[in-house]
Design a protein around this motif. Structure first.
Motif, PDB file in Angstrom:
ATOM      1  N   ARG A  15      -8.502 -15.264  29.242  1.00  0.00           N
ATOM      2  CA  ARG A  15      -9.531 -16.235  28.860  1.00  0.00           C
ATOM      3  C   ARG A  15      -9.878 -17.147  30.035  1.00  0.00           C
ATOM      4  O   ARG A  15     -11.038 -17.244  30.444  1.00  0.00           O
ATOM      5  CB  ARG A  15      -9.073 -17.032  27.637  1.00  0.00           C
ATOM      6  N   ARG A  37     -16.268 -21.023  25.381  1.00  0.00           N
ATOM      7  CA  ARG A  37     -15.099 -20.546  24.640  1.00  0.00           C
ATOM      8  C   ARG A  37     -15.495 -19.933  23.306  1.00  0.00           C
ATOM      9  O   ARG A  37     -14.991 -18.873  22.919  1.00  0.00           O
ATOM     10  CB  ARG A  37     -14.093 -21.679  24.450  1.00  0.00           C
ATOM     11  N   TRP A  40     -17.176 -16.610  24.052  1.00  0.00           N
ATOM     12  CA  TRP A  40     -16.196 -15.604  24.455  1.00  0.00           C
ATOM     13  C   TRP A  40     -15.444 -15.062  23.244  1.00  0.00           C
ATOM     14  O   TRP A  40     -15.247 -13.849  23.126  1.00  0.00           O
ATOM     15  CB  TRP A  40     -15.207 -16.209  25.453  1.00  0.00           C
ATOM     16  N   GLU A  41     -15.032 -15.942  22.340  1.00  0.00           N
ATOM     17  CA  GLU A  41     -14.263 -15.507  21.175  1.00  0.00           C
ATOM     18  C   GLU A  41     -15.100 -14.604  20.263  1.00  0.00           C
ATOM     19  O   GLU A  41     -14.590 -13.607  19.735  1.00  0.00           O
ATOM     20  CB  GLU A  41     -13.738 -16.710  20.390  1.00  0.00           C
TER      21      GLU A  41
END
Length: 220
Positions: A15, A37, A40-41
């Protein structure tokens, strides 16, 4: 014993290592304001969902999932921008406990890696050591969640099932794919997250791989 490890998220801090690439993707797409974030998740969730489908290379899945993430966040982006992520692999960082732990374990045990990845991307990932067995999705022609990649591990392990300990961070790939096959699994819960109720329980839970050493000494 054969000690197998997930790579990205267990050995590699994927990550933090890839957020800059995704910031570039969002910036080029005109949406630097989007939470990298969260983006990305969602992208990773889509990757995992595609692992269950007929095999296609990891790079193709990543591009497909990026297009789906763009649509979800209402971003007019180009999925070919995923190249920023692939270009970052050579700069990925290991977690601090990895090299010393693997060196200690390798003195008495064989080490393997099991990764939902293409061979060329793994080849440029700076792992800084050799492994006795390398299992990739490309070699197995399949991924972890449906068991294909773990069956490849079992076929090439050279030891009985009860002599393998797999350690991984992804409950939705490592536990979901490995536990139904009878693998002993240590969940490396580096992010201190909750286990989903639908996921098979791991045999052990640790915050890092250094914590494996006392367990393996007792098991040996």
């Amino acid at each position: 014993m054969l000690l197998s490890f997930d790579v990205f998220g267990t050995l590699i801090n994927v990550r933090e290592s890839s957020y800059d690439a995704f910031r570039s993707i969002l910036g080029e797409s005109g949406r630097p304001d989007v939470d990298v974030r969260a983006f990305w998740e969602y992208w990773e969730e889509r990757n995992i969902s595609h692992y269950w489908e007929t095999y296609r290379p990891y790079k193709e899945i990543c591009a497909l999932s990026l297009g789906e993430a763009f649509a979800h966040f209402d971003i007019p982006g180009d999925p070919s921008a995923i190249s920023h992520y692939f270009d970052a692999f050579s700069r990925f960082q290991l977690y601090p406990d990895v090299l010393s732990t693997l060196e200690t374990l390798s003195r008495r045990h064989r080490l393997a890696i099991v990764s939902n990845i293409d061979n060329d991307l793994l080849a440029v990932t700076p792992l800084w050591r050799e492994f006795d067995l390398v299992c990739t999705a490309e070699k197995a022609r399949g991924y972890k969640p449906d068991g294909t990649l773990f069956r490849y591990l079992l076929e090439h392990a050279g030891v009985p099932l009860n002599q393998i300990l797999h350690s991984g961070q992804s409950q939705f790939t490592d536990m979901v794919g490995g536990k139904p096959l009878g693998l002993t699994i240590a969940w490396i819960n580096r992010r201190n997250i909750q286990l989903a109720p639908t996921v098979p329980k791991p045999d052990f839970i640790f915050p890092d791989i250094a914590s494996l050493i006392p367990l393996i000494e007792r098991m040996a």
